[in-house]
Scaffold this motif. Structure first.
Motif, PDB file in Angstrom:
ATOM      1  N   THR A  15       0.844  -1.205   0.000  1.00  0.00           N
ATOM      2  CA  THR A  15       0.000   0.000   0.000  1.00  0.00           C
ATOM      3  C   THR A  15       0.878   1.253   0.000  1.00  0.00           C
ATOM      4  N   ILE A  16       1.890   1.246   0.877  1.00  0.00           N
ATOM      5  CA  ILE A  16       2.752   2.445   0.968  1.00  0.00           C
ATOM      6  C   ILE A  16       3.518   2.645  -0.343  1.00  0.00           C
ATOM      7  N   TYR A  17       4.066   1.551  -0.888  1.00  0.00           N
ATOM      8  CA  TYR A  17       4.822   1.675  -2.150  1.00  0.00           C
ATOM      9  C   TYR A  17       3.913   2.214  -3.260  1.00  0.00           C
ATOM     10  N   ASP A  18       2.722   1.617  -3.388  1.00  0.00           N
ATOM     11  CA  ASP A  18       1.828   2.010  -4.489  1.00  0.00           C
ATOM     12  C   ASP A  18       1.439   3.488  -4.370  1.00  0.00           C
ATOM     13  N   ARG A  19       1.009   3.877  -3.165  1.00  0.00           N
ATOM     14  CA  ARG A  19       0.518   5.257  -3.005  1.00  0.00           C
ATOM     15  C   ARG A  19       1.653   6.265  -3.195  1.00  0.00           C
ATOM     16  N   SER A  20       2.831   5.967  -2.642  1.00  0.00           N
ATOM     17  CA  SER A  20       3.938   6.932  -2.731  1.00  0.00           C
ATOM     18  C   SER A  20       4.419   7.065  -4.168  1.00  0.00           C
ATOM     19  N   LEU A  21       4.575   5.931  -4.841  1.00  0.00           N
ATOM     20  CA  LEU A  21       5.151   5.989  -6.186  1.00  0.00           C
ATOM     21  C   LEU A  21       4.174   6.623  -7.175  1.00  0.00           C
ATOM     22  N   HIS A  22       2.869   6.359  -7.001  1.00  0.00           N
ATOM     23  CA  HIS A  22       1.890   7.011  -7.887  1.00  0.00           C
ATOM     24  C   HIS A  22       1.815   8.509  -7.618  1.00  0.00           C
ATOM     25  N   TRP A  23       2.005   8.891  -6.364  1.00  0.00           N
ATOM     26  CA  TRP A  23       1.926  10.322  -5.986  1.00  0.00           C
ATOM     27  C   TRP A  23       3.132  11.080  -6.536  1.00  0.00           C
ATOM     28  N   GLY A  24       4.279  10.413  -6.505  1.00  0.00           N
ATOM     29  CA  GLY A  24       5.497  11.055  -7.031  1.00  0.00           C
ATOM     30  C   GLY A  24       6.443  11.446  -5.903  1.00  0.00           C
ATOM     31  N   ILE A  25       7.544  10.710  -5.821  1.00  0.00           N
ATOM     32  CA  ILE A  25       8.528  11.019  -4.776  1.00  0.00           C
ATOM     33  C   ILE A  25       9.906  11.115  -5.411  1.00  0.00           C
ATOM     34  N   ASN A  26      10.827  11.747  -4.707  1.00  0.00           N
ATOM     35  CA  ASN A  26      12.220  11.674  -5.125  1.00  0.00           C
ATOM     36  C   ASN A  26      13.056  11.350  -3.887  1.00  0.00           C
ATOM     37  N   ARG A  27      14.364  11.266  -4.067  1.00  0.00           N
ATOM     38  CA  ARG A  27      15.184  10.794  -2.948  1.00  0.00           C
ATOM     39  C   ARG A  27      15.243  11.756  -1.763  1.00  0.00           C
ATOM     40  N   MET A  28      14.709  12.963  -1.969  1.00  0.00           N
ATOM     41  CA  MET A  28      14.690  13.940  -0.865  1.00  0.00           C
ATOM     42  C   MET A  28      13.370  13.887  -0.090  1.00  0.00           C
ATOM     43  N   THR A  29      12.413  13.089  -0.569  1.00  0.00           N
ATOM     44  CA  THR A  29      11.083  13.087   0.067  1.00  0.00           C
ATOM     45  C   THR A  29      11.150  12.408   1.436  1.00  0.00           C
ATOM     46  N   PRO A  30      10.895  13.154   2.515  1.00  0.00           N
ATOM     47  CA  PRO A  30      10.986  12.506   3.819  1.00  0.00           C
ATOM     48  C   PRO A  30       9.746  11.685   4.157  1.00  0.00           C
ATOM     49  N   VAL A  31       9.970  10.646   4.938  1.00  0.00           N
ATOM     50  CA  VAL A  31       8.863   9.833   5.464  1.00  0.00           C
ATOM     51  C   VAL A  31       8.770  10.099   6.960  1.00  0.00           C
ATOM     52  N   PHE A  32       7.583  10.519   7.406  1.00  0.00           N
ATOM     53  CA  PHE A  32       7.336  10.720   8.837  1.00  0.00           C
ATOM     54  C   PHE A  32       6.526   9.525   9.341  1.00  0.00           C
ATOM     55  N   ALA A  33       7.024   8.881  10.394  1.00  0.00           N
ATOM     56  CA  ALA A  33       6.288   7.762  11.010  1.00  0.00           C
ATOM     57  C   ALA A  33       5.604   8.310  12.250  1.00  0.00           C
ATOM     58  N   LEU A  34       4.293   8.510  12.163  1.00  0.00           N
ATOM     59  CA  LEU A  34       3.528   9.110  13.259  1.00  0.00           C
ATOM     60  C   LEU A  34       2.684   8.013  13.912  1.00  0.00           C
ATOM     61  N   GLY A  35       3.152   7.453  15.020  1.00  0.00           N
ATOM     62  CA  GLY A  35       2.374   6.399  15.659  1.00  0.00           C
ATOM     63  C   GLY A  35       3.208   5.560  16.594  1.00  0.00           C
ATOM     64  N   GLY A  36       2.703   4.352  16.861  1.00  0.00           N
ATOM     65  CA  GLY A  36       3.388   3.430  17.760  1.00  0.00           C
ATOM     66  C   GLY A  36       4.434   2.605  17.021  1.00  0.00           C
ATOM     67  N   GLY A  37       4.832   1.510  17.662  1.00  0.00           N
ATOM     68  CA  GLY A  37       5.886   0.671  17.102  1.00  0.00           C
ATOM     69  C   GLY A  37       5.509   0.031  15.774  1.00  0.00           C
ATOM     70  N   VAL A  38       4.228  -0.237  15.583  1.00  0.00           N
ATOM     71  CA  VAL A  38       3.803  -0.868  14.331  1.00  0.00           C
ATOM     72  C   VAL A  38       4.040   0.099  13.161  1.00  0.00           C
ATOM     73  N   VAL A  39       3.538   1.312  13.315  1.00  0.00           N
ATOM     74  CA  VAL A  39       3.737   2.318  12.261  1.00  0.00           C
ATOM     75  C   VAL A  39       5.233   2.565  12.060  1.00  0.00           C
ATOM     76  N   GLY A  40       5.972   2.686  13.160  1.00  0.00           N
ATOM     77  CA  GLY A  40       7.407   2.970  13.058  1.00  0.00           C
ATOM     78  C   GLY A  40       8.151   1.875  12.299  1.00  0.00           C
ATOM     79  N   ASP A  41       7.828   0.616  12.605  1.00  0.00           N
ATOM     80  CA  ASP A  41       8.543  -0.488  11.954  1.00  0.00           C
ATOM     81  C   ASP A  41       8.217  -0.563  10.455  1.00  0.00           C
ATOM     82  N   VAL A  42       6.935  -0.389  10.123  1.00  0.00           N
ATOM     83  CA  VAL A  42       6.514  -0.510   8.723  1.00  0.00           C
ATOM     84  C   VAL A  42       6.965   0.714   7.908  1.00  0.00           C
ATOM     85  N   ALA A  43       6.731   1.896   8.472  1.00  0.00           N
ATOM     86  CA  ALA A  43       7.124   3.129   7.760  1.00  0.00           C
ATOM     87  C   ALA A  43       8.644   3.175   7.621  1.00  0.00           C
ATOM     88  N   GLY A  44       9.332   2.695   8.642  1.00  0.00           N
ATOM     89  CA  GLY A  44      10.796   2.669   8.593  1.00  0.00           C
ATOM     90  C   GLY A  44      11.280   1.766   7.472  1.00  0.00           C
TER      91      GLY A  44
END
Ligand code: NAD
Ligand code: GLY
Length: 364
Positions: A88-117
């Motif tokens: 889900t994260i790959y599909d949404r991010s890549l369709h939206w358009g990212i580059n190597r400077m695009t930061p990812v913020f993990a806002l949540g508990g350990g589950v969000v942190g591990d997956v977003a990380g």
């Protein structure tokens, strides 16, 4: 309050701030990150409370038209640590358009942190990662140290990477909305840090245990910062878990087997760790004095945990342990306690002692 620090080799490292979410733009100015296009990953419990606040702060610091944000909200819970969430994260991010400077913020508990990380580690071979931990486990443990990943049917956290964030910003006030069950789950990792590495912190916990369990604000900030400082110290010593960092897995060989056998999410991770540490204390009995074992167990027994269903067998748990990441060619590696505040690892453990440790925590 000055930040805690993770100090790594080759001049790398990062700060862990305990500051309000309002201060995030100011803290971000201490690292090189562009807010022009950002991804914020959260879950369905945390996003309704904090997503708008975070996004508004970032937009107002940049100017509305200068800051575009893609919010990705995943279902809350351990089952979100899955390949499907990554897709889900790959599909949404890549369709939206990212580059190597695009930061990812993990806002949540350990589950969000591990997956977003893990998503940040793998998208375009690595995007800047900022952790904004909102659960107790995340503030004292999972947001610090760079372990990312997800679960597999064969076992917990079996797919992942080490990928360090640029910055961690933990707002103590976010813990006020954490449900009680998640608070006591988080206390498991706090007590773990004291048991493995800091006897005086353990004594402090013994002294303040009732206030800690009742979430008394006069002690919780100190507790969170002391527990996080231990994690920073251990990670700074051994980033990639080739030695000393292994002690952070105290209780986890048992815990991961329970989580997998019962189905992810049946117990919280912290509850499984509480039970796992009580089993690991019994296994530590060869060197650990009975009086210390009793002290440790007295503290752990104050954390409420649901009873493990009688249907679960030691054979099943033993099978689940066999796929643990910590398995070596010589056998399963356990973290045991020599005395309160000092842990060691060993593969010299007899199956009969492991079974006795399981029996001590399973319903009779
Ligand atoms: P979690 O992320 O599932 O959060 C627990 C629950 O609390 C969830 O329902 C979440 O939505 C909710 N929540 C979080 N913050 C909230 C807030 N401020 N207000 C209201 N609700 C909130 O789980 P967790 O307990 O934070 O972390 C456990 C996970 O972390 C496990 O998967 C474990 O394996 C992992 N972990 C990783 C590391 C690491 O080093 N990477 C270390 C420890 C644990
Ligand atoms: N939670 C274990 C570690 O970070 O090493």
């Amino acid at each position: 309050m000055p930040p805690e620090k993770v100090v790594l080799s080759q001049g790398r490292g990062y700060d862990i701030y305990f500051r309000s979410l309002e201060d995030i733009p100011k803290l971000l100015s201490t690292v090189r990150v562009s807010l022009q296009r950002c991804i914020v990953i959260s879950d369905s419990n945390v996003a309704p409370i904090y997503m708008d606040l975070l996004c508004d702060r970032m937009k107002s610091s940049m100017g509305e038209s200068e800051c575009e944000i893609l919010p990705i909200v995943l279902p809350a819970g351990e089952t979100t640590k899955s390949q499907d969430s990554l897709q889900t994260i790959y599909d949404r991010s890549l369709h939206w358009g990212i580059n190597r400077m695009t930061p990812v913020f993990a806002l949540g508990g350990g589950v969000v942190g591990d997956v977003a990380g893990f998503a940040a580690a793998t998208l375009l071979r690595g995007l800047p990662l900022i952790h904004i931990p909102t659960s107790l486990i995340a503030q004292v443990d999972s947001a610090i140290g760079g372990k990312t990943g997800f679960n597999h049917a064969c076992g917990k956290n079996l797919i992942g990477s080490f990928y360090q964030p640029l910055l961690v910003c933990a707002d103590p006030d976010t813990l006020l909305t954490l449900p009680d069950r998640e608070w006591t789950s988080g206390l498991a990792e706090v007590i773990k840090h004291a048991l493995i590495a800091d006897e005086s912190f353990f004594e402090w916990i013994e002294l303040h245990l009732s206030e800690i369990i009742d979430r008394d604000q006069s002690v919780t900030a100190t507790m969170v910062q002391r527990a996080a400082a231990i994690k920073c110290r251990v990670v700074s010593e051994d980033e990639l878990e080739s030695g000393p960092r292994m002690i952070l897995n105290f209780g986890h060989t048992f815990a991961h087997a329970l989580e997998r056998s019962l189905g992810y999410g049946t117990l919280t991770h912290g509850e499984a760790v509480t039970i796992g540490m009580r089993a690991a204390l019994v296994l530590s009995g060869r060197f650990l004095k009975e009086i210390e074992l009793d002290r440790a167990d007295r503290v752990l027994s104050r954390l409420p945990v649901p009873e493990v269903p009688r249907s679960i067998s030691i054979e099943e748990l033993t099978r689940a342990m066999a796929t643990d990441k910590k398995r070596t060619t010589e056998g399963l590696r356990f973290v045991l306690i020599e005395k309160i505040g000092r842990a060691y690892t060993t593969v010299n453990v007899e199956q009969v002692d492991i079974e006795a440790a399981w029996r001590s925590v399973l319903p009779r």
